[in-house]
Design an enzyme around this catalytic site. Structure first.
Site, PDB file in Angstrom:
ATOM      1  CG  ASN A 128      -1.958   1.897   4.062  1.00 30.53           C
ATOM      2  OD1 ASN A 128      -2.444   2.999   3.796  1.00 30.53           O
ATOM      3  ND2 ASN A 128      -0.668   1.712   4.266  1.00 30.53           N
ATOM      4  CG  ASP A 165       4.685   9.994  -2.552  1.00 28.39           C
ATOM      5  OD1 ASP A 165       5.832   9.592  -2.301  1.00 28.39           O
ATOM      6  OD2 ASP A 165       3.682   9.289  -2.452  1.00 28.39           O
TER       7      ASP A 165
HETATM    8  C1  UD1 Z   1       1.748   0.697   0.266  1.00 30.41           C
HETATM    9  C2  UD1 Z   1       1.295   1.544   1.431  1.00 30.41           C
HETATM   10  C3  UD1 Z   1       2.455   2.300   2.035  1.00 30.41           C
HETATM   11  C4  UD1 Z   1       3.570   1.341   2.395  1.00 30.41           C
HETATM   12  C5  UD1 Z   1       3.942   0.478   1.195  1.00 30.41           C
HETATM   13  C6  UD1 Z   1       4.973  -0.593   1.511  1.00 30.41           C
HETATM   14  C7  UD1 Z   1      -0.964   2.144   0.866  1.00 30.41           C
HETATM   15  C8  UD1 Z   1      -1.913   3.210   0.500  1.00 30.41           C
HETATM   16  N1  UD1 Z   1       0.310   2.490   0.966  1.00 30.41           N
HETATM   17  O1  UD1 Z   1       2.214   1.580  -0.746  1.00 30.41           O
HETATM   18  O2  UD1 Z   1       2.002   2.980   3.205  1.00 30.41           O
HETATM   19  O3  UD1 Z   1       4.711   2.099   2.785  1.00 30.41           O
HETATM   20  O4  UD1 Z   1       2.771  -0.191   0.689  1.00 30.41           O
HETATM   21  O5  UD1 Z   1       4.539  -1.387   2.566  1.00 30.41           O
HETATM   22  O6  UD1 Z   1      -1.327   1.010   1.104  1.00 30.41           O
HETATM   23  N2  UD1 Z   1       7.162  -0.097  -7.204  1.00 30.41           N
HETATM   24  C9  UD1 Z   1       7.588  -0.010  -8.507  1.00 30.41           C
HETATM   25  N3  UD1 Z   1       6.672  -0.233  -9.504  1.00 30.41           N
HETATM   26  C10 UD1 Z   1       5.364  -0.523  -9.250  1.00 30.41           C
HETATM   27  C11 UD1 Z   1       4.946  -0.594  -7.909  1.00 30.41           C
HETATM   28  C12 UD1 Z   1       5.874  -0.381  -6.895  1.00 30.41           C
HETATM   29  O7  UD1 Z   1       8.763   0.232  -8.787  1.00 30.41           O
HETATM   30  O8  UD1 Z   1       4.585  -0.718 -10.193  1.00 30.41           O
HETATM   31  C13 UD1 Z   1       8.144   0.142  -6.113  1.00 30.41           C
HETATM   32  C14 UD1 Z   1       7.847   1.434  -5.348  1.00 30.41           C
HETATM   33  O9  UD1 Z   1       8.381   2.566  -5.996  1.00 30.41           O
HETATM   34  C15 UD1 Z   1       8.486   1.130  -4.007  1.00 30.41           C
HETATM   35  C16 UD1 Z   1       8.271  -0.371  -3.845  1.00 30.41           C
HETATM   36  O10 UD1 Z   1       8.022  -0.882  -5.141  1.00 30.41           O
HETATM   37  O11 UD1 Z   1       9.868   1.398  -4.067  1.00 30.41           O
HETATM   38  C17 UD1 Z   1       7.135  -0.731  -2.900  1.00 30.41           C
HETATM   39  O12 UD1 Z   1       5.949  -0.126  -3.319  1.00 30.41           O
HETATM   40  P1  UD1 Z   1       4.497  -0.733  -3.006  1.00 30.41           P
HETATM   41  O13 UD1 Z   1       4.629  -1.969  -2.182  1.00 30.41           O
HETATM   42  O14 UD1 Z   1       3.761  -0.828  -4.294  1.00 30.41           O
HETATM   43  O15 UD1 Z   1       3.860   0.394  -2.097  1.00 30.41           O
HETATM   44  P2  UD1 Z   1       2.445   1.064  -2.233  1.00 30.41           P
HETATM   45  O16 UD1 Z   1       1.410   0.043  -2.559  1.00 30.41           O
HETATM   46  O17 UD1 Z   1       2.551   2.266  -3.097  1.00 30.41           O
END
Ligand code: UD1
Length: 422
Positions: free
Chosen positions: A27, A122
């Protein structure tokens, strides 16, 4: 790298004893790769893990006009970025790997336009990109969603702004940071993610010439610069892989020394492991986890860093399935992340899911059966479950595990597990 379409075949009962060395974090590496787009010329990233997702990101960067060359032995990746990169990330790559959306920030900043396929949901739940879009709009971009793509433009460049995130999203913090480094003026990201991966990306950007303060805190301040330069940077060791080995030691009543594991990035999970009965000691270049009895069940709630990471949740559920006592695991980050529980139940685990809570009653042993990996961490969790199951467990769809764990079967065998890829 060839994706592994096969299965892990595990014969349970071995105690894992020995040493593992942690490679660079998936990551982190993927985000550093996307961020190279911010500067024309050749950037070098070391300690890049040889995993499927890295090769998907190489493919994406190649389609954008970059020349990538990966030295598998040395784990060094060179990326030569053209004067004007392309601006489109297609669905075939984004659906294989969600981190493809990390090109959004660098491309809008550098090229002034970007089209990235919407990732959709996903196996761990719906994963919006609304915070990414709103933040880019705050920076002066126009963004719309059309035909399955998010299309953003900023022909006259971006302008610094104060952006407040509703949730400290890792991906949104990274995209907004990589957009703001070339914006005019000052950007503040409030309620920013504090994960070590975000800090690693920030340090990479600083080494390119960016001006960033407050990394690792909820308020990141970025002062835009006109131009960034290519750089050389070593990827952070993978804290989630290190944590996986810690749980493997606890579950198998083993003794594993984790070279390259950073104790300071795993404080909460290692505290939980100690609560479960393990002895954790710090070593010259990592830590050691030793366990000589059946673990005691522990309650856990996942939270953004520095809380208990959602990516280690499958391992604590698996550990609790064979622990002494009952426990409650609460998932606060991804609502769909209990999907693999159905597979664990096939191994005889006693787990009841109610919304974002899982209540688990520990059993002495699970019972080997065929199961399927649904995502990277769930897949690795099922392999560990196989180690503490009676008889043979096969974990199908092993390619999920390849995405995050380089040489997983070899490392397990070196520790004494009976595991083969079939
Ligand atoms: C990254 C990691 C993943 C890890 C996660 C949380 C990578 C490739 N993946 O995922 O392994 O589990 O951080 O530590 O680095 N959300 C929204 N809107 C947005 C963005 C996020 O609602 O625009 C929500 C998501 O649906 C989720 C939460 O916020 O419920 C956390 O997501 P996020 O921290 O963005 O995770 P990722 O960056 O996708």
């Amino acid at each position: 790298m060839e994706s592994n379409k096969g299965s892990f075949r595990i014969t349970g009962g071995s105690r894992l004893v020995g040493q593992v060395t942690i490679s660079g974090a998936k990551n982190s590496a993927l985000k550093l790769m996307a961020a190279t787009l911010l500067a024309q010329g050749k950037s070098t990233i070391t300690n890049v893990p040889d995993i499927a997702d890295v090769h998907i990101m190489e493919e994406l960067l190649t389609r954008l006009g970059c020349v990538c060359s990966y030295d598998r032995e040395a784990k060094i990746l060179e990326i030569d970025v053209p004067a004007v990169p392309g601006h489109r990330a297609d669905y075939d790559l984004v659906r294989k790997m969600r981190a493809s959306i990390n090109v959004l920030g660098p491309l809008i900043a550098r090229v002034g336009e970007v089209e990235v396929a919407l990732p959709g949901g996903d196996a761990i739940g719906s994963r919006g990109i609304d915070f990414h879009i709103k933040g880019l709009t705050d920076l002066g971009a126009t963004a719309r969603s059309e035909h399955g793509f998010v299309i953003a433009t900023a022909p006259n460049g971006l302008t610094g702004a104060t952006i407040s995130l509703d949730f400290p999203s890792v991906g949104a913090t990274e995209n907004l940071m990589t957009a703001a480094v070339l914006a005019k003026g000052v950007t503040t990201i409030e309620n920013a993610a504090r994960e070590p991966d975000v800090v690693d990306l920030g340090e990479f950007l600083i080494s390119m010439g960016a001006k960033i303060e407050g990394l690792g805190s909820p308020n990141i301040k970025i002062t835009g610069v006109a131009k960034l330069n290519p750089t050389t940077h070593a990827t952070l060791p993978d804290r989630i892989v290190a944590g996986t080995w810690a749980f493997a030691a606890v579950m198998t009543q083993g003794d594993i020394t984790v070279h390259g594991g950073r104790i300071e990035h795993l404080e909460v999970p290692l505290d939980k492991i100690v609560e479960a009965g393990a002895v954790v000691t710090s070593t010259d270049d990592g830590f050691r986890v030793k366990m000589d009895r059946r673990p005691t069940a522990v309650d856990v709630a996942t939270l953004p860093y520095p809380g208990f990471p959602t990516d280690l949740q499958p391992f604590v559920i698996t550990m609790n399935s064979i622990a002494e006592g009952s426990s409650l695991v609460t998932e606060n980050v991804f609502e769909g992340r209990f999907m693999f529980v159905n597979e664990l139940q096939r191994l005889g685990a006693d787990i009841h899911v109610d919304g974002h809570h899982a209540s688990i009653t520990g059993k002495k042993e699970l019972s080997g059966a065929p199961v399927a990996a649904t995502d990277i961490r769930a897949g690795a969790g099922l392999v560990l479950a196989g180690l503490v199951s009676d008889g043979v467990t096969t974990v199908e769809d092993a390619f999920h595990i390849d995405r995050g764990y380089p040489g997983f079967a070899e490392s397990l065998r070196a520790l004494g597990a009976q595991v083969e890829l079939i």
